[in-house]
Design a protein around this motif. Structure first.
Motif, PDB file in Angstrom:
ATOM      1  N   ARG A  34      12.262  53.078  65.570  1.00 50.09           N
ATOM      2  CA  ARG A  34      11.466  52.479  64.505  1.00 50.09           C
ATOM      3  C   ARG A  34      10.271  53.369  64.168  1.00 50.09           C
ATOM      4  NH1 ARG A  34      10.784  47.615  61.640  1.00 50.09           N
ATOM      5  NH2 ARG A  34      13.028  47.493  62.010  1.00 50.09           N
ATOM      6  N   SER A  35       9.698  53.981  65.166  1.00 48.33           N
ATOM      7  CA  SER A  35       8.580  54.893  64.925  1.00 48.33           C
ATOM      8  C   SER A  35       9.016  56.099  64.104  1.00 48.33           C
ATOM      9  CB  SER A  35       7.962  55.350  66.252  1.00 48.33           C
ATOM     10  OG  SER A  35       7.383  54.263  66.942  1.00 48.33           O
ATOM     11  N   ARG A  36      10.218  56.597  64.348  1.00 49.93           N
ATOM     12  CA  ARG A  36      10.737  57.707  63.555  1.00 49.93           C
ATOM     13  C   ARG A  36      10.934  57.294  62.101  1.00 49.93           C
ATOM     14  NH1 ARG A  36       9.329  62.235  66.037  1.00 49.93           N
ATOM     15  NH2 ARG A  36      10.338  62.505  68.071  1.00 49.93           N
ATOM     16  N   LEU A  37      11.396  56.064  61.897  1.00 49.04           N
ATOM     17  CA  LEU A  37      11.535  55.563  60.530  1.00 49.04           C
ATOM     18  C   LEU A  37      10.169  55.515  59.859  1.00 49.04           C
ATOM     19  CD1 LEU A  37      13.161  54.306  58.214  1.00 49.04           C
ATOM     20  CD2 LEU A  37      12.884  52.086  59.328  1.00 49.04           C
ATOM     21  N   HIS A  38       9.171  54.997  60.557  1.00 54.77           N
ATOM     22  CA  HIS A  38       7.806  54.978  60.022  1.00 54.77           C
ATOM     23  C   HIS A  38       7.340  56.402  59.708  1.00 54.77           C
ATOM     24  CE1 HIS A  38       6.777  50.905  62.179  1.00 54.77           C
ATOM     25  NE2 HIS A  38       7.627  50.770  61.175  1.00 54.77           N
ATOM     26  N   GLN A  39       7.635  57.319  60.609  1.00 54.37           N
ATOM     27  CA  GLN A  39       7.219  58.710  60.418  1.00 54.37           C
ATOM     28  C   GLN A  39       7.735  59.271  59.107  1.00 54.37           C
ATOM     29  OE1 GLN A  39       8.169  61.538  63.660  1.00 54.37           O
ATOM     30  NE2 GLN A  39       8.993  62.889  62.082  1.00 54.37           N
ATOM     31  N   TRP A  40       9.016  59.054  58.843  1.00 52.77           N
ATOM     32  CA  TRP A  40       9.589  59.632  57.625  1.00 52.77           C
ATOM     33  C   TRP A  40       9.126  58.915  56.362  1.00 52.77           C
ATOM     34  CZ3 TRP A  40      10.903  64.296  57.251  1.00 52.77           C
ATOM     35  CH2 TRP A  40      11.406  64.979  58.350  1.00 52.77           C
ATOM     36  N   LEU A  41       8.953  57.604  56.435  1.00 57.37           N
ATOM     37  CA  LEU A  41       8.427  56.895  55.278  1.00 57.37           C
ATOM     38  C   LEU A  41       7.014  57.367  54.959  1.00 57.37           C
ATOM     39  CD1 LEU A  41       9.706  53.262  55.991  1.00 57.37           C
ATOM     40  CD2 LEU A  41      10.498  54.794  54.172  1.00 57.37           C
ATOM     41  N   THR A 101       3.224  60.292  51.656  1.00 56.41           N
ATOM     42  CA  THR A 101       1.956  61.021  51.579  1.00 56.41           C
ATOM     43  C   THR A 101       2.143  62.491  51.240  1.00 56.41           C
ATOM     44  OG1 THR A 101       1.969  61.399  53.975  1.00 56.41           O
ATOM     45  CG2 THR A 101       0.832  59.443  53.173  1.00 56.41           C
ATOM     46  N   GLU A 102       2.999  63.172  51.968  1.00 55.88           N
ATOM     47  CA  GLU A 102       3.138  64.614  51.795  1.00 55.88           C
ATOM     48  C   GLU A 102       3.912  65.001  50.536  1.00 55.88           C
ATOM     49  OE1 GLU A 102       1.441  66.506  53.669  1.00 55.88           O
ATOM     50  OE2 GLU A 102       0.889  65.024  55.182  1.00 55.88           O
ATOM     51  N   LEU A 103       4.915  64.202  50.177  1.00 49.78           N
ATOM     52  CA  LEU A 103       5.738  64.537  49.010  1.00 49.78           C
ATOM     53  C   LEU A 103       5.351  63.718  47.778  1.00 49.78           C
ATOM     54  CD1 LEU A 103       9.267  64.907  50.673  1.00 49.78           C
ATOM     55  CD2 LEU A 103       7.573  66.684  50.196  1.00 49.78           C
ATOM     56  N   HIS A 104       5.442  62.407  47.887  1.00 48.05           N
ATOM     57  CA  HIS A 104       5.196  61.531  46.732  1.00 48.05           C
ATOM     58  C   HIS A 104       3.782  61.737  46.173  1.00 48.05           C
ATOM     59  CE1 HIS A 104       5.164  57.071  45.186  1.00 48.05           C
ATOM     60  NE2 HIS A 104       4.707  57.913  44.287  1.00 48.05           N
ATOM     61  N   LYS A 105       2.778  61.382  46.966  1.00 46.59           N
ATOM     62  CA  LYS A 105       1.399  61.445  46.483  1.00 46.59           C
ATOM     63  C   LYS A 105       0.798  62.839  46.584  1.00 46.59           C
ATOM     64  CE  LYS A 105       0.721  57.096  45.365  1.00 46.59           C
ATOM     65  NZ  LYS A 105       0.373  56.685  43.970  1.00 46.59           N
ATOM     66  N   GLY A 106       1.157  63.561  47.632  1.00 49.73           N
ATOM     67  CA  GLY A 106       0.524  64.850  47.857  1.00 49.73           C
ATOM     68  C   GLY A 106       1.030  65.971  46.975  1.00 49.73           C
ATOM     69  N   THR A 147      14.929  59.362  45.957  1.00 48.32           N
ATOM     70  CA  THR A 147      14.159  58.959  44.774  1.00 48.32           C
ATOM     71  C   THR A 147      13.106  59.994  44.422  1.00 48.32           C
ATOM     72  OG1 THR A 147      14.522  56.597  45.164  1.00 48.32           O
ATOM     73  CG2 THR A 147      12.574  57.206  43.880  1.00 48.32           C
ATOM     74  N   ILE A 148      12.408  60.503  45.429  1.00 49.42           N
ATOM     75  CA  ILE A 148      11.358  61.488  45.177  1.00 49.42           C
ATOM     76  C   ILE A 148      11.944  62.838  44.787  1.00 49.42           C
ATOM     77  CG2 ILE A 148       9.395  62.705  46.199  1.00 49.42           C
ATOM     78  CD1 ILE A 148       9.038  59.655  45.575  1.00 49.42           C
ATOM     79  N   ILE A 149      13.035  63.236  45.422  1.00 47.53           N
ATOM     80  CA  ILE A 149      13.667  64.509  45.052  1.00 47.53           C
ATOM     81  C   ILE A 149      14.161  64.470  43.605  1.00 47.53           C
ATOM     82  CG2 ILE A 149      15.503  66.155  45.585  1.00 47.53           C
ATOM     83  CD1 ILE A 149      15.342  65.305  48.486  1.00 47.53           C
TER      84      ILE A 149
END
Length: 214
Positions: free
Chosen positions: A91-98, A103-108, A160-162
């Motif tokens: 679950r932590s890995r899922l959080h990590q990728w979301l 942050t890094e791709l969508h907004k950043g 979606t972001i790609i």
């Protein structure tokens, strides 16, 4: 449940998740410029004062905002779809990728590049910093089918972001072959292909509507 969305915006990820789960939902289109809900002409800001999609109203009438939170809610609401994970490190890995995607791709990276009012020098600065995130992603995806060991809501968000590289010419996917292969492979997934096609039609109608109003 009601999903407030704008065509081909980041809310597409939630539509993909719902299609993947075979879940029923009401899809309420929000005009990104006027913030008018197209289904009934209401003011979307009365639902979400920030005017941001996605926004989800649950069957209990509760309103949930923020993409990562909504995606995890959908994943947990329909466990039979297998688009979430178990507890612990998975679950932590899922959080990590979301978080990385948000942050890094969508907004950043993509939001500044898609901003028509942003000065060229700012976009150059963003590209200088942001492309290393795609390098990181490309290296991670080498030999992998999905971000985790199975298709998850993180993949729905990443695809979606790609998608937005179609509107950001400085980002040419051929420079990141593993990302490109991942994207092309997942675009053929039935839930993603259907969601993308459905929203592309709505996006074309949105462009026509704005053109007529100009």
């Amino acid at each position: 449940m009601d999903l407030y969305f704008s065509p081909l915006a980041c809310s597409l990820a939630t539509r993909i998740a719902l299609y993947e789960a075979g879940a029923e939902a009401n899809y309420l289109e929000v005009d990104p410029k006027t913030k008018v809900v197209q289904n009934d002409g209401s003011d979307f800001r009365q639902v979400n004062p920030l005017g941001l999609v996605p926004t989800l109203r649950t069957d209990d009438g509760l309103v949930l905002t923020e993409n990562a939170a909504i995606l995890q809610y959908v994943a947990d609401r329909f466990p039979q779809a297998g688009i979430s994970t178990g507890p612990g490190m998975d679950r932590s890995r899922l959080h990590q990728w979301l978080c990385f995607i948000g942050t890094e791709l969508h907004k950043g990276l993509f939001v500044p590049l898609l901003d028509k009012t942003a000065p060229p020098e700012m976009k150059t600065h963003v590209l200088g910093k942001g492309l290393s995130r795609l390098d990181y992603l490309d290296n991670y995806l080498k030999g992998r089918e999905f971000l985790l060991d199975h298709f998850s809501v993180a993949d729905a968000y990443l695809v979606t972001i790609i998608n937005w590289t179609m509107a950001t010419p400085p980002i040419e996917l051929s420079k990141w072959p593993n990302v490109k292969a991942y994207y092309e492979r997942l675009r053929a997934r039935p839930s993603i292909a259907k969601a993308s096609a459905d929203e592309f039609k709505l996006y074309q109608a949105e462009l026509a509507r704005h053109k007529a109003a100009a």
